[in-house]
Write a protein that holds these residues in place. Structure first.
Motif, PDB file in Angstrom:
ATOM      1  N   GLY A  59      83.990  23.128   8.535  1.00  0.00           N
ATOM      2  CA  GLY A  59      82.871  22.963   9.450  1.00  0.00           C
ATOM      3  C   GLY A  59      81.526  22.927   8.745  1.00  0.00           C
ATOM      4  N   ARG A  60      81.375  23.654   7.658  1.00  0.00           N
ATOM      5  CA  ARG A  60      80.116  23.636   6.913  1.00  0.00           C
ATOM      6  C   ARG A  60      79.894  22.309   6.192  1.00  0.00           C
ATOM      7  N   LEU A  61      80.969  21.648   5.825  1.00  0.00           N
ATOM      8  CA  LEU A  61      80.846  20.346   5.162  1.00  0.00           C
ATOM      9  C   LEU A  61      80.487  19.234   6.148  1.00  0.00           C
ATOM     10  N   LYS A  62      80.976  19.356   7.367  1.00  0.00           N
ATOM     11  CA  LYS A  62      80.906  18.246   8.325  1.00  0.00           C
ATOM     12  C   LYS A  62      79.491  17.716   8.555  1.00  0.00           C
ATOM     13  N   PRO A  63      78.451  18.554   8.736  1.00  0.00           N
ATOM     14  CA  PRO A  63      77.120  17.992   9.004  1.00  0.00           C
ATOM     15  C   PRO A  63      76.560  17.157   7.856  1.00  0.00           C
ATOM     16  N   TYR A  64      77.066  17.363   6.660  1.00  0.00           N
ATOM     17  CA  TYR A  64      76.536  16.645   5.496  1.00  0.00           C
ATOM     18  C   TYR A  64      77.374  15.412   5.149  1.00  0.00           C
ATOM     19  N   ALA A  65      78.465  15.203   5.855  1.00  0.00           N
ATOM     20  CA  ALA A  65      79.297  14.014   5.633  1.00  0.00           C
ATOM     21  C   ALA A  65      78.698  12.870   6.446  1.00  0.00           C
ATOM     22  N   ALA A  66      77.564  12.366   5.977  1.00  0.00           N
ATOM     23  CA  ALA A  66      76.786  11.395   6.742  1.00  0.00           C
ATOM     24  C   ALA A  66      77.548  10.098   6.939  1.00  0.00           C
ATOM     25  N   ALA A  86      74.652  11.953 -10.913  1.00  0.00           N
ATOM     26  CA  ALA A  86      75.673  11.457  -9.996  1.00  0.00           C
ATOM     27  C   ALA A  86      75.288  11.691  -8.541  1.00  0.00           C
ATOM     28  N   LEU A  87      74.704  12.841  -8.248  1.00  0.00           N
ATOM     29  CA  LEU A  87      74.296  13.150  -6.877  1.00  0.00           C
ATOM     30  C   LEU A  87      73.235  12.189  -6.377  1.00  0.00           C
ATOM     31  N   GLU A  88      72.415  11.671  -7.276  1.00  0.00           N
ATOM     32  CA  GLU A  88      71.389  10.710  -6.884  1.00  0.00           C
ATOM     33  C   GLU A  88      71.951   9.303  -6.711  1.00  0.00           C
ATOM     34  N   SER A  89      73.125   9.045  -7.286  1.00  0.00           N
ATOM     35  CA  SER A  89      73.640   7.676  -7.336  1.00  0.00           C
ATOM     36  C   SER A  89      74.836   7.420  -6.424  1.00  0.00           C
ATOM     37  N   TYR A  90      75.548   8.477  -6.018  1.00  0.00           N
ATOM     38  CA  TYR A  90      76.802   8.283  -5.299  1.00  0.00           C
ATOM     39  C   TYR A  90      76.809   9.088  -4.003  1.00  0.00           C
ATOM     40  N   ASP A  91      77.749   8.746  -3.125  1.00  0.00           N
ATOM     41  CA  ASP A  91      77.797   9.377  -1.798  1.00  0.00           C
ATOM     42  C   ASP A  91      78.389  10.779  -1.836  1.00  0.00           C
ATOM     43  N   LEU A  92      79.276  11.036  -2.786  1.00  0.00           N
ATOM     44  CA  LEU A  92      79.947  12.325  -2.904  1.00  0.00           C
ATOM     45  C   LEU A  92      80.274  12.535  -4.372  1.00  0.00           C
ATOM     46  N   VAL A  93      80.115  13.769  -4.837  1.00  0.00           N
ATOM     47  CA  VAL A  93      80.462  14.091  -6.220  1.00  0.00           C
ATOM     48  C   VAL A  93      81.551  15.159  -6.197  1.00  0.00           C
ATOM     49  N   SER A 121      73.249  15.325  -0.649  1.00  0.00           N
ATOM     50  CA  SER A 121      74.578  14.889  -1.065  1.00  0.00           C
ATOM     51  C   SER A 121      75.470  16.089  -1.345  1.00  0.00           C
ATOM     52  N   ILE A 122      76.751  15.924  -1.065  1.00  0.00           N
ATOM     53  CA  ILE A 122      77.708  17.013  -1.249  1.00  0.00           C
ATOM     54  C   ILE A 122      78.237  17.023  -2.673  1.00  0.00           C
ATOM     55  N   LEU A 123      78.232  18.199  -3.277  1.00  0.00           N
ATOM     56  CA  LEU A 123      78.912  18.454  -4.537  1.00  0.00           C
ATOM     57  C   LEU A 123      80.097  19.345  -4.213  1.00  0.00           C
ATOM     58  N   LEU A 124      81.302  18.841  -4.454  1.00  0.00           N
ATOM     59  CA  LEU A 124      82.521  19.586  -4.161  1.00  0.00           C
ATOM     60  C   LEU A 124      83.221  19.886  -5.478  1.00  0.00           C
ATOM     61  N   ALA A 125      83.277  21.166  -5.830  1.00  0.00           N
ATOM     62  CA  ALA A 125      83.880  21.595  -7.087  1.00  0.00           C
ATOM     63  C   ALA A 125      85.267  22.151  -6.814  1.00  0.00           C
ATOM     64  N   LEU A 126      86.284  21.429  -7.279  1.00  0.00           N
ATOM     65  CA  LEU A 126      87.671  21.827  -7.074  1.00  0.00           C
ATOM     66  C   LEU A 126      88.198  22.571  -8.291  1.00  0.00           C
ATOM     67  N   SER A 127      89.247  23.329  -8.073  1.00  0.00           N
ATOM     68  CA  SER A 127      89.877  24.071  -9.156  1.00  0.00           C
ATOM     69  C   SER A 127      90.395  23.116 -10.229  1.00  0.00           C
ATOM     70  N   GLY A 128      90.446  23.608 -11.453  1.00  0.00           N
ATOM     71  CA  GLY A 128      91.037  22.829 -12.535  1.00  0.00           C
ATOM     72  C   GLY A 128      92.542  22.877 -12.548  1.00  0.00           C
ATOM     73  N   ASN A 129      93.149  23.822 -11.848  1.00  0.00           N
ATOM     74  CA  ASN A 129      94.599  23.870 -11.749  1.00  0.00           C
ATOM     75  C   ASN A 129      95.080  22.700 -10.885  1.00  0.00           C
ATOM     76  N   PRO A 130      96.033  21.901 -11.366  1.00  0.00           N
ATOM     77  CA  PRO A 130      96.410  20.680 -10.636  1.00  0.00           C
ATOM     78  C   PRO A 130      96.848  20.923  -9.201  1.00  0.00           C
ATOM     79  N   GLY A 131      97.704  21.934  -8.969  1.00  0.00           N
ATOM     80  CA  GLY A 131      98.154  22.201  -7.611  1.00  0.00           C
ATOM     81  C   GLY A 131      97.004  22.571  -6.696  1.00  0.00           C
ATOM     82  N   ALA A 132      96.100  23.401  -7.189  1.00  0.00           N
ATOM     83  CA  ALA A 132      94.943  23.812  -6.392  1.00  0.00           C
ATOM     84  C   ALA A 132      93.981  22.659  -6.186  1.00  0.00           C
ATOM     85  N   CYS A 133      93.817  21.829  -7.199  1.00  0.00           N
ATOM     86  CA  CYS A 133      92.963  20.647  -7.084  1.00  0.00           C
ATOM     87  C   CYS A 133      93.495  19.715  -5.999  1.00  0.00           C
TER      88      CYS A 133
END
Length: 442
Positions: free
Chosen positions: A40-47, A273-280, A326-338
């Motif tokens: 829900g916190r991400l949704k308002p920024y997913a323009a 990247a945040l200045e150039s792309y829709d999502l990072v 713009s949204i910056l989404l940082a995922l885990s480096g572990n493949p399963g978690a990513c």
């Protein structure tokens, strides 16, 4: 016990006492959110992205930017549903054993042609499947139910039993009337949608622009796929996986390589990247180690932190922030978690940007095929395989589902949701699963 192990143990004990209790460490100040709240916190920024027109043949996999309505009835005329003869039903009333009614064949109407003459009493027209019904005719008798003869160069068709009005005729507007809604905005276009749009004469389709999604991997330990293994290093498998997942979700991946564990370098590349792309999206560097630079980067006060701790396994350290809208989404480096983090958070954002009606993974109910022991007090998203047997949907957890495990990703077509208070689950129990895109493999 190391300091980190002690720290994690203390956290797990605290969280198990109160699932909703906030937790903060001195460095990361992490507050625990449930998955739905984080989404829900991400949704308002997913323009919602701007619309664009694409040729019909290139619209598959895109999301409709505006509702489609029928510009004309469909079918646009009364048409024959089979090969036979177009006749007037009243002319057949006298037919019956042993009497045969003979009608003069005055026209032949192939599909794509129109009648040259109107049908009047005592006449008929040979007609093909899909052809427009001639004026005056009100029924079609199938070819197999007739006989024919030629007298004096004139062809006659014989009918042996009475016919009802409207038989074997597909009426104008049966499927759609002019102005009827056909496809709502946000529809994911596939083969069926393309067929309908083609039938209604839509050569260019208004769709949402595909989001451009930048991808970084972080970690000095990473090797490229084509590099030989060396001690202490691992190949970067997350970036190719994310590239495929982004395409699957309808986005355009922009692969920006790997970043070594250098905060200044990461800051520079991510801000660009945040200045150039829709999502990072980044992968790695969001845990609690000394070299986990993404954790440091997203805490900086140059934007809004959305979350940096989620009550889930794997991927509890999944982190999101907003920089310049713009949204910056940082995922885990572990493949399963990513993988799990992408499915729960990145995929919906990419869908929402395209106006998807259903951006989240669908929830199904399945029967657990084997016993399952809950590992901790977090909600767990278990990679699993679905199987249909005797009209019942069963689900089988992956044999190894650790956060760091890569190989079982390929065998999974769903995620089982294991609630924190579920205790021991037994074969035969009903569980909720999130269906991953693609076919059921079992």
């Amino acid at each position: 016990m190391t300091n980190r192990e002690h720290h994690n143990k203390e956290y797990n004990n605290e969280y198990s006492r109160d699932n909703n209790k906030e937790y903060s460490s001195d460095k990361f100040q992490r507050s625990v959110l449930q998955v739905a709240e984080a989404q829900g916190r991400l949704k308002p920024y997913a323009a919602l992205l701007a619309p664009e027109a694409v040729p019909l043949h290139l619209s598959s996999g895109r999301y409709l930017a505006e509702s489609a309505h029928a510009p004309h009835p469909f079918p646009a005329f009364d048409r024959s549903s089979m090969d036979g003869f177009a006749v007037i039903a009243a002319d057949t009333l006298a037919a019956g054993d042993p009497d045969t009614v003979w009608l003069e064949v005055i026209d032949v109407i192939p599909c794509g042609a129109v009648a040259s003459r109107e049908i009047t009493a005592g006449t008929a027209a040979r007609i093909m499947t899909g052809a427009q019904i001639p004026g005056g005719a009100d029924t079609v008798i199938m070819m197999e139910a007739t006989e024919s003869r030629i007298e004096g160069g004139v062809t006659y068709v014989g009918i042996c039993k009475p016919q009802e009005r409207g038989q074997h005729i597909t009426p104008c507007g049966l499927e759609l009337r002019a102005g009827d809604p056909v496809l709502p905005e946000g529809t994911l276009i596939g083969a069926g949608e393309i067929a309908v749009l083609a039938a209604l004469g839509v050569p260019e389709v208004p769709v949402r622009r595909r989001p451009k999604v930048a991808v970084f991997a972080t970690g000095t330990e990473l090797l490229e796929v084509d590099e030989p293994l060396v001690p202490g290093k691992i190949r970067n498998s997350n970036s190719p996986m994310l590239e495929a997942l982004i395409r699957e979700a309808g986005g355009e991946p922009v692969m920006l390589g790997a970043i070594i564990d250098d905060l200044e370098l990461a800051r520079s590349k991510v801000h660009m990247a945040l200045e150039s792309y829709d999502l990072v999206i980044t992968t790695g560097g969001v845990s609690v180690g000394d070299y986990d630079i993404m954790g440091d980067l997203v805490r900086e006060q140059s934007g809004e932190m959305l979350f940096n701790k989620i009550a889930m396994r794997p991927g509890s350290v999944t982190t999101a922030a907003v920089r310049g809208g713009s949204i910056l989404l940082a995922l885990s480096g572990n493949p399963g978690a990513c993988f799990v983090g992408f499915q729960l958070f990145a995929r919906p954002v990419i869908g929402l940007m395209q106006g998807a009606v259903q951006p989240y993974l669908p929830e199904w109910t399945a029967v657990l095929g084997v016993n399952y022991k809950r590992a901790n007090s977090f909600t767990r998203y278990v990679r699993a395989r679905l199987e249909i047997r005797e009209a019942v949907l069963y689900v089988y957890p992956a044999a190894v589902d650790e956060s760091s495990v890569t190989v079982t990703i390929k065998d999974s077509d769903c995620l089982i949701i294991i609630p924190p208070d579920s205790g021991q689950l037994s074969a035969g129990d009903k569980v909720t699963v999130l269906k991953l895109p693609g076919e059921i493999r079992g």
